[in-house]
Design a protein around this motif. Structure first.
Motif, PDB file in Angstrom:
ATOM      1  N   MET A  14       1.149  -1.269  -0.083  1.00 47.99           N
ATOM      2  CA  MET A  14       0.202  -0.380  -0.136  1.00 47.99           C
ATOM      3  C   MET A  14       0.914   1.027   0.114  1.00 47.99           C
ATOM      4  O   MET A  14       0.618   2.534  -0.416  1.00 47.99           O
ATOM      5  CB  MET A  14      -1.094  -0.005   1.394  1.00 47.99           C
ATOM      6  N   ALA A  15       2.221   1.386   0.586  1.00 47.77           N
ATOM      7  CA  ALA A  15       2.290   2.284   0.929  1.00 47.77           C
ATOM      8  C   ALA A  15       4.256   2.081   1.373  1.00 47.77           C
ATOM      9  O   ALA A  15       4.469   1.149   1.792  1.00 47.77           O
ATOM     10  CB  ALA A  15       2.156   3.295   1.365  1.00 47.77           C
ATOM     11  N   VAL A  16       5.377   2.319   1.289  1.00 54.24           N
ATOM     12  CA  VAL A  16       6.644   2.792   1.532  1.00 54.24           C
ATOM     13  C   VAL A  16       6.710   3.534   3.027  1.00 54.24           C
ATOM     14  O   VAL A  16       7.231   4.824   1.874  1.00 54.24           O
ATOM     15  CB  VAL A  16       7.552   2.467   0.829  1.00 54.24           C
ATOM     16  N   VAL A  17       6.528   3.621   3.488  1.00 53.98           N
ATOM     17  CA  VAL A  17       6.988   4.816   4.996  1.00 53.98           C
ATOM     18  C   VAL A  17       8.267   4.744   5.940  1.00 53.98           C
ATOM     19  O   VAL A  17       8.274   3.829   6.134  1.00 53.98           O
ATOM     20  CB  VAL A  17       6.175   5.193   5.156  1.00 53.98           C
ATOM     21  N   GLY A  18       9.793   5.712   5.371  1.00 54.79           N
ATOM     22  CA  GLY A  18      10.311   4.963   6.635  1.00 54.79           C
ATOM     23  C   GLY A  18      11.642   4.092   6.234  1.00 54.79           C
ATOM     24  O   GLY A  18      11.707   3.569   7.559  1.00 54.79           O
ATOM     25  N   GLY A  19      11.231   3.418   4.942  1.00 53.90           N
ATOM     26  CA  GLY A  19      12.199   2.399   4.886  1.00 53.90           C
ATOM     27  C   GLY A  19      11.274   1.095   5.735  1.00 53.90           C
ATOM     28  O   GLY A  19      11.706  -0.338   5.691  1.00 53.90           O
ATOM     29  N   ARG A  20       9.977   0.938   5.710  1.00 54.12           N
ATOM     30  CA  ARG A  20       8.712   0.105   6.038  1.00 54.12           C
ATOM     31  C   ARG A  20       7.939   0.233   4.935  1.00 54.12           C
ATOM     32  O   ARG A  20       8.099   0.787   4.143  1.00 54.12           O
ATOM     33  CB  ARG A  20       8.115   0.088   7.541  1.00 54.12           C
ATOM     34  N   VAL A  21       7.818  -0.920   5.081  1.00 56.28           N
ATOM     35  CA  VAL A  21       6.087  -1.231   3.607  1.00 56.28           C
ATOM     36  C   VAL A  21       4.926  -1.479   4.719  1.00 56.28           C
ATOM     37  O   VAL A  21       5.061  -2.290   5.185  1.00 56.28           O
ATOM     38  CB  VAL A  21       6.862  -2.663   3.078  1.00 56.28           C
ATOM     39  N   LEU A  22       4.302  -0.978   4.210  1.00 53.74           N
ATOM     40  CA  LEU A  22       2.804  -1.864   4.518  1.00 53.74           C
ATOM     41  C   LEU A  22       1.586  -2.023   3.499  1.00 53.74           C
ATOM     42  O   LEU A  22       1.698  -1.586   2.324  1.00 53.74           O
ATOM     43  CB  LEU A  22       1.278   0.052   4.966  1.00 53.74           C
ATOM     44  N   LEU A  23       1.465  -3.093   3.780  1.00 51.73           N
ATOM     45  CA  LEU A  23       0.839  -4.094   3.221  1.00 51.73           C
ATOM     46  C   LEU A  23      -0.854  -3.985   4.217  1.00 51.73           C
ATOM     47  O   LEU A  23      -0.906  -3.691   4.790  1.00 51.73           O
ATOM     48  CB  LEU A  23       1.533  -5.523   3.767  1.00 51.73           C
ATOM     49  N   ARG A  24      -1.636  -4.523   2.967  1.00 49.25           N
ATOM     50  CA  ARG A  24      -3.319  -5.214   3.476  1.00 49.25           C
ATOM     51  C   ARG A  24      -2.944  -6.229   3.088  1.00 49.25           C
ATOM     52  O   ARG A  24      -2.884  -6.544   1.746  1.00 49.25           O
ATOM     53  CB  ARG A  24      -3.908  -4.028   2.848  1.00 49.25           C
ATOM     54  N   ALA A  25      -4.155  -7.565   2.825  1.00 43.10           N
ATOM     55  CA  ALA A  25      -4.451  -8.735   2.706  1.00 43.10           C
ATOM     56  C   ALA A  25      -5.151  -7.793   1.401  1.00 43.10           C
ATOM     57  O   ALA A  25      -5.686  -7.104   0.937  1.00 43.10           O
ATOM     58  CB  ALA A  25      -5.174  -8.945   3.453  1.00 43.10           C
ATOM     59  N   PRO A  26      -4.556  -9.019   0.432  1.00 42.12           N
ATOM     60  CA  PRO A  26      -6.083  -8.055  -1.198  1.00 42.12           C
ATOM     61  C   PRO A  26      -6.664  -8.504  -1.059  1.00 42.12           C
ATOM     62  O   PRO A  26      -7.350  -7.190  -2.409  1.00 42.12           O
ATOM     63  CB  PRO A  26      -5.210  -9.338  -1.949  1.00 42.12           C
ATOM     64  N   GLY A  27      -7.060  -9.047  -0.285  1.00 40.97           N
ATOM     65  CA  GLY A  27      -8.902  -8.844  -0.523  1.00 40.97           C
ATOM     66  C   GLY A  27      -9.352  -7.219   0.529  1.00 40.97           C
ATOM     67  O   GLY A  27     -10.655  -7.627   0.962  1.00 40.97           O
ATOM     68  N   GLY A  28      -8.184  -6.771   1.150  1.00 40.93           N
ATOM     69  CA  GLY A  28      -8.694  -4.981   2.170  1.00 40.93           C
ATOM     70  C   GLY A  28      -8.564  -6.047   3.510  1.00 40.93           C
ATOM     71  O   GLY A  28      -8.164  -7.408   4.192  1.00 40.93           O
ATOM     72  N   GLY A  29      -9.016  -5.305   4.122  1.00 36.98           N
ATOM     73  CA  GLY A  29      -8.662  -5.473   6.069  1.00 36.98           C
ATOM     74  C   GLY A  29      -7.314  -4.504   6.450  1.00 36.98           C
ATOM     75  O   GLY A  29      -7.316  -3.190   6.056  1.00 36.98           O
ATOM     76  N   ARG A  30      -6.933  -5.138   7.310  1.00 37.99           N
ATOM     77  CA  ARG A  30      -6.239  -3.852   8.371  1.00 37.99           C
ATOM     78  C   ARG A  30      -4.600  -4.161   7.605  1.00 37.99           C
ATOM     79  O   ARG A  30      -4.145  -5.677   7.466  1.00 37.99           O
ATOM     80  CB  ARG A  30      -5.831  -4.147  10.170  1.00 37.99           C
ATOM     81  N   GLU A  31      -4.202  -2.877   7.731  1.00 36.70           N
ATOM     82  CA  GLU A  31      -2.240  -2.488   6.965  1.00 36.70           C
ATOM     83  C   GLU A  31      -1.922  -3.580   7.837  1.00 36.70           C
ATOM     84  O   GLU A  31      -1.687  -3.241   9.145  1.00 36.70           O
ATOM     85  CB  GLU A  31      -1.947  -1.213   6.611  1.00 36.70           C
ATOM     86  N   TRP A  32      -0.715  -4.408   7.560  1.00 38.89           N
ATOM     87  CA  TRP A  32       1.054  -3.829   8.439  1.00 38.89           C
ATOM     88  C   TRP A  32       1.532  -3.212   8.035  1.00 38.89           C
ATOM     89  O   TRP A  32       2.010  -4.069   6.989  1.00 38.89           O
ATOM     90  CB  TRP A  32       0.447  -5.681   8.872  1.00 38.89           C
ATOM     91  N   GLU A  33       2.542  -3.275   8.896  1.00 35.93           N
ATOM     92  CA  GLU A  33       4.095  -2.849   8.739  1.00 35.93           C
ATOM     93  C   GLU A  33       5.213  -4.289   8.706  1.00 35.93           C
ATOM     94  O   GLU A  33       5.067  -5.313   9.005  1.00 35.93           O
ATOM     95  CB  GLU A  33       4.796  -2.452   9.620  1.00 35.93           C
ATOM     96  N   ALA A  34       5.805  -4.066   7.631  1.00 39.52           N
ATOM     97  CA  ALA A  34       7.292  -5.131   7.618  1.00 39.52           C
ATOM     98  C   ALA A  34       7.571  -4.461   6.886  1.00 39.52           C
ATOM     99  O   ALA A  34       8.244  -3.542   6.104  1.00 39.52           O
ATOM    100  CB  ALA A  34       6.523  -5.932   6.444  1.00 39.52           C
ATOM    101  N   LEU A  35       9.164  -4.871   7.018  1.00 39.57           N
ATOM    102  CA  LEU A  35      10.816  -4.527   6.545  1.00 39.57           C
ATOM    103  C   LEU A  35      11.047  -5.340   5.216  1.00 39.57           C
ATOM    104  O   LEU A  35      10.760  -6.678   5.067  1.00 39.57           O
ATOM    105  CB  LEU A  35      12.400  -4.991   8.046  1.00 39.57           C
ATOM    106  N   PRO A  36      10.890  -4.611   4.372  1.00 39.44           N
ATOM    107  CA  PRO A  36      11.877  -4.597   3.247  1.00 39.44           C
ATOM    108  C   PRO A  36      12.359  -5.919   2.865  1.00 39.44           C
ATOM    109  O   PRO A  36      12.306  -7.237   1.638  1.00 39.44           O
ATOM    110  CB  PRO A  36      12.131  -3.627   2.738  1.00 39.44           C
TER     111      PRO A  36
END
Length: 120
Positions: A22-44
């Motif tokens: 969904m976005a890349v912010v400050g070295g972290r990647v914001l992800l969301r399940a393909p069908g929608g839902g809550r976002e979570w952060e992950a490291l590249p």
């Protein structure tokens, strides 16, 4: 892996989940399940490109979860409520709150029996 492009579907190996970027912010990647839902952060470094099966499994899991929620909602809004079901549930809630595992187990079994007999 360097930060993926927005919209890419990736596997977060740290959480064993598939998500859409969904976005890349400050070295972290914001992800969301393909069908929608809550976002979570992950490291590249925790992300891998998703294979076709990963994305499909994620979408099937999302459809199944939505179906379960809709079924639960429809059941909770059922116009005809069973008095016996209600009484067993109330008794089980009270037993759980009181810490009486034996009674809670007995009532859970009674509910299963009642469901099979009265609501086939």
């Amino acid at each position: 892996m360097t930060a993926p492009e927005i919209g890419a579907v990736v596997r977060d190996v740290g959480r064993d989940r598939v998500g859409e970027v969904m976005a890349v912010v400050g070295g972290r990647v914001l992800l969301r399940a393909p069908g929608g839902g809550r976002e979570w952060e992950a490291l590249p470094g925790d992300l891998r490109p998703a294979v076709t099966g990963d994305a499909l499994r994620a979408r099937v899991a999302d459809v199944n979860e939505r179906s379960r929620r809709e079924a639960a909602l429809a059941h909770s809004q059922s116009p005809s409520r069973c008095r016996v079901c209600w009484e067993i549930k109330q008794g089980r809630y009270a037993a759980v709150e009181a810490g009486d595992r034996d009674e809670a187990t007995r009532l859970a079994t009674a509910m299963g029996r009642h469901q099979r007999e009265a609501h086939p």
